[in-house]
Motif scaffolding. Structure first.
Motif, PDB file in Angstrom:
ATOM      1  N   MET A   1       0.811  -1.218   0.000  1.00  0.00           N
ATOM      2  CA  MET A   1       0.000   0.000   0.000  1.00  0.00           C
ATOM      3  C   MET A   1       0.844   1.269   0.000  1.00  0.00           C
ATOM      4  N   LEU A   2       2.097   1.145   0.440  1.00  0.00           N
ATOM      5  CA  LEU A   2       2.908   2.353   0.643  1.00  0.00           C
ATOM      6  C   LEU A   2       3.637   2.788  -0.608  1.00  0.00           C
ATOM      7  N   MET A   3       3.762   4.119  -0.776  1.00  0.00           N
ATOM      8  CA  MET A   3       4.565   4.637  -1.880  1.00  0.00           C
ATOM      9  C   MET A   3       5.418   5.802  -1.377  1.00  0.00           C
ATOM     10  N   ASN A  44       6.706   9.449  -0.866  1.00  0.00           N
ATOM     11  CA  ASN A  44       5.968  10.714  -0.865  1.00  0.00           C
ATOM     12  C   ASN A  44       6.878  11.940  -0.912  1.00  0.00           C
ATOM     13  N   ARG A  66       0.471  13.932   3.980  1.00  0.00           N
ATOM     14  CA  ARG A  66       1.285  13.467   2.858  1.00  0.00           C
ATOM     15  C   ARG A  66       0.647  12.210   2.280  1.00  0.00           C
ATOM     16  N   ARG A  67       0.799  12.057   0.983  1.00  0.00           N
ATOM     17  CA  ARG A  67       0.264  10.860   0.326  1.00  0.00           C
ATOM     18  C   ARG A  67       1.257   9.719   0.471  1.00  0.00           C
ATOM     19  N   VAL A  68       1.089   8.880   1.467  1.00  0.00           N
ATOM     20  CA  VAL A  68       1.978   7.717   1.561  1.00  0.00           C
ATOM     21  C   VAL A  68       1.253   6.449   1.131  1.00  0.00           C
ATOM     22  N   TRP A  69      -0.080   6.504   1.087  1.00  0.00           N
ATOM     23  CA  TRP A  69      -0.840   5.313   0.676  1.00  0.00           C
ATOM     24  C   TRP A  69      -1.093   5.383  -0.814  1.00  0.00           C
ATOM     25  N   ARG A  70      -0.788   4.312  -1.477  1.00  0.00           N
ATOM     26  CA  ARG A  70      -1.047   4.214  -2.917  1.00  0.00           C
ATOM     27  C   ARG A  70      -2.544   4.413  -3.171  1.00  0.00           C
TER      28      ARG A  70
END
Lengths: 130, 447
Positions: A8-10, A12, B299-303
């Motif tokens: 799920m993580l990307m 940032n 922040r966008r950390v979840w896809r």
């Protein structure tokens, strides 16, 4: 950190918006395996959510199939409605029972390394990365 | 459809109906309610249609604000009316409930809403049913008898306004016996069908919790949040301000898998070795969280993806002022004590910054039909239009809790009803706005 969370993580980091998933796992300690309760419904509903190429790549890179003694997961999404018990259980084991304790998550695009310490990934950035 | 009498807890009044709606949705039963003829507006008595007793037990099995579910055999504005109505209740239905016969065991409970009784008064009330077909068997207290009959007098409450949002504790709504402030409103004779889960409030009491922080969520409210979020086996619930995981513990109790994050590692790991967020799950024998990660909700950390069945949280009430030197984190201390609101260097979060980001985040990451449940700080001047809206979400409940005369908070429950629409534009520019101190950045949602 579980493999589900990894899926799920990307990255940032500001401006890093292509090739920022999946993050590459670099272990500094072997993964640990912890049994958790299997819920068929939960596993089945994950089929449509998981990124399958990333999952297969990660599982192979960490040697999870041998470690868990399970057949390889497909690298394309299986049909959720017809997925059999064996596949769901294999998914459950890879996604929810493998735990990354110490290591790094490295972005293949910008090179940012997020630390994983005591099982907790730190996704915060420094001021100049915001 | 058979009609059952719900005796609700006289607390958190605005939460009672939303909780029932959530429980009925979980059970897949439409909620149809009827006000008892003699009940007042704020009455804890409510008739509800249910297909059978098993359904009643299913509803009760996770109800926090329902004391009991009864099969009401008779009611009256006074005792004469009650006894007359009881004469008309068919004996066949008492037999069908297994309540008639010499070998049947039973006991009576006498309860007063807005009153307490002496033992003599209770016995006197019980004796008025002597000779009735259901009182022919044997009285048994323990082990549990075949049937428990409840005699309930409704005297209303006389605490006036202010009780509205959970001000009075359970059992506090009582007056000295014999004080004739108001006439009795109604009296019921009922057979107990199911009992709610008030016991959970005690089991998860924070006083017995291993790991606590300054903003740990009260057990009763956490359980209510879990119900309103439809936490259930197979579901994934996420708390982006996890703190000591009070809300997630309640979600896990109802079988959901949980995931949390927080910006503050100290909160997650705890100061004392062996006492941390995970200890709380272990303490109750619950499945530990899938993960707890350190990240910033802004922040966008979840896809991008529809991951969560529920997003539940109590967003922190204040954040550092933009001019505060921030060495590393955008928000170095997201869980300040309530007093911090008054300190220089911190500004209270106003409607429209964190909340907008939260709504947009939930709209993008919830599954269709998934729920966002969060606390919205507000003042008594709150108006319906102050509640932030998102085009993908529909507010289904909005319950007020009075904290002080100046501060209230509302638990807002939204359901994702439409595919995600981005209402924030470029998130990064929004964050730069924070850093440079451009003030509140409230963007209008498209109508």
């Amino acid at each position: 950190m579980k493999i589900l969370t990894h899926n799920m993580l990307m990255c940032n980091v500001k401006g890093c918006d292509k090739g920022n998933f999946p993050l590459r796992i670099e272990l500094s300690e072997p993964v640990s395996i912890q049994e958790t309760e299997f819920n068929e419904d939960f596993a089945r509903r994950l089929i449509g959510k998981v990124d399958w190429p990333a999952l297969a790549e990660t599982a192979a890179a960490l040697g999870l199939y041998d470690k868990l003694g399970i057949p390889e997961l497909p690298s394309t999404p299986p049909e959720a409605a017809t997925a059999d018990d064996a596949l769901l259980k294999a998914m459950h084991r890879v996604l929810l029972e493998v735990q990354v304790i110490e290591g790094k998550l490295v972005c293949n695009n910008c090179g940012k390394a997020y630390s994983v310490s005591k099982g907790i990934p730190n996704m915060l950035l420094t001021q100049d990365e915001l | 459809m058979p009609r059952y009498l719900f005796y609700l807890v006289h607390r958190h009044l605005e939460f009672r109906l939303p909780e029932l709606q959530a429980l009925f949705e979980l059970a897949g039963i439409p909620l149809v309610t009827h006000r008892p003829p003699f009940a007042a507006d704020d009455s804890p008595f409510l008739y509800v249609d249910l297909p059978n007793e098993e359904a009643a037990r299913t509803i009760a099995s996770r109800a926090i604000l329902t004391r009991n579910i009864f099969e009401c055999w008779a009611e009256g504005a006074d005792w004469d009316g009650l006894l007359r109505n009881l004469d008309e209740y068919p004996v066949e239905r008492m037999e069908a409930a297994g309540a008639v016969g010499p070998g049947v065991t039973f006991r009576f409970e006498v309860e007063g809403f807005g009153r307490t009784y002496t033992m003599e008064e209770k016995l006197d009330m019980i004796n008025r049913f002597a000779g009735r077909p259901f009182a022919e068997g044997k009285v048994r207290i323990k082990p549990a008898p075949d049937n428990v009959f409840h005699i309930i007098e409704d005297w209303g409450h006389n605490l006036g306004k202010g009780l509205g949002a959970g001000g009075a504790g359970e059992g506090e709504v009582r007056r000295p016996p014999g004080r004739p402030d108001l006439p009795m409103r109604a009296v019921y004779l009922c057979r107990e069908v199911a009992t709610g889960r008030r016991d959970l409030v005690g089991r998860y009491d924070l006083k017995k919790r291993a790991f606590l922080g300054p903003t740990s969520m009260d057990a009763e409210l956490s359980l209510l949040i879990a119900n309103l979020a439809l936490a259930r086996p197979g579901a994934l619930a996420y708390d982006p301000f996890v703190g000591t995981a009070g809300i997630l513990v309640a979600c896990a109790h109802f079988g959901a898998r949980v995931l949390g994050s927080d910006i503050d590692k100290r909160i997650i790991r705890g100061k004392v070795p062996g006492k941390n967020l995970w200890t709380n799950f272990k303490q109750y024998g619950l499945e530990p969280p899938v993960d707890v990660i350190q990240c910033d909700i802004l922040r966008r950390v979840w896809r991008q993806g529809e991951w969560f069945d529920a997003v539940v949280c109590d967003p922190p009430p204040s954040r550092p002022a933009p001019q505060t030197p921030v060495p590393r984190l955008l928000y170095p201390h997201p869980h300040p004590s309530p007093k911090d609101e008054m300190k220089p260097g911190l500004v209270p979060v106003t409607l429209g910054d964190t909340t907008d980001v939260l709504l947009d985040f939930a709209a993008s990451t919830l599954v269709m039909g998934g729920r966002l449940v969060y606390w919205l700080p507000c003042t008594p001047e709150y108006e319906e239009s102050d509640c932030p809206q998102h085009p993908s979400l529909r507010v289904v409940a909005n319950c007020c809790q009075v904290l002080t005369s100046k501060w209230h908070r509302r638990l807002v429950v939204s359901v994702k009803v439409a595919p995600y629409i981005n209402t924030l534009g470029d998130l990064l520019s929004l964050e730069e706005g924070y850093i440079e101190g451009l003030g509140p950045l409230r963007k209008q949602s498209p109508a």
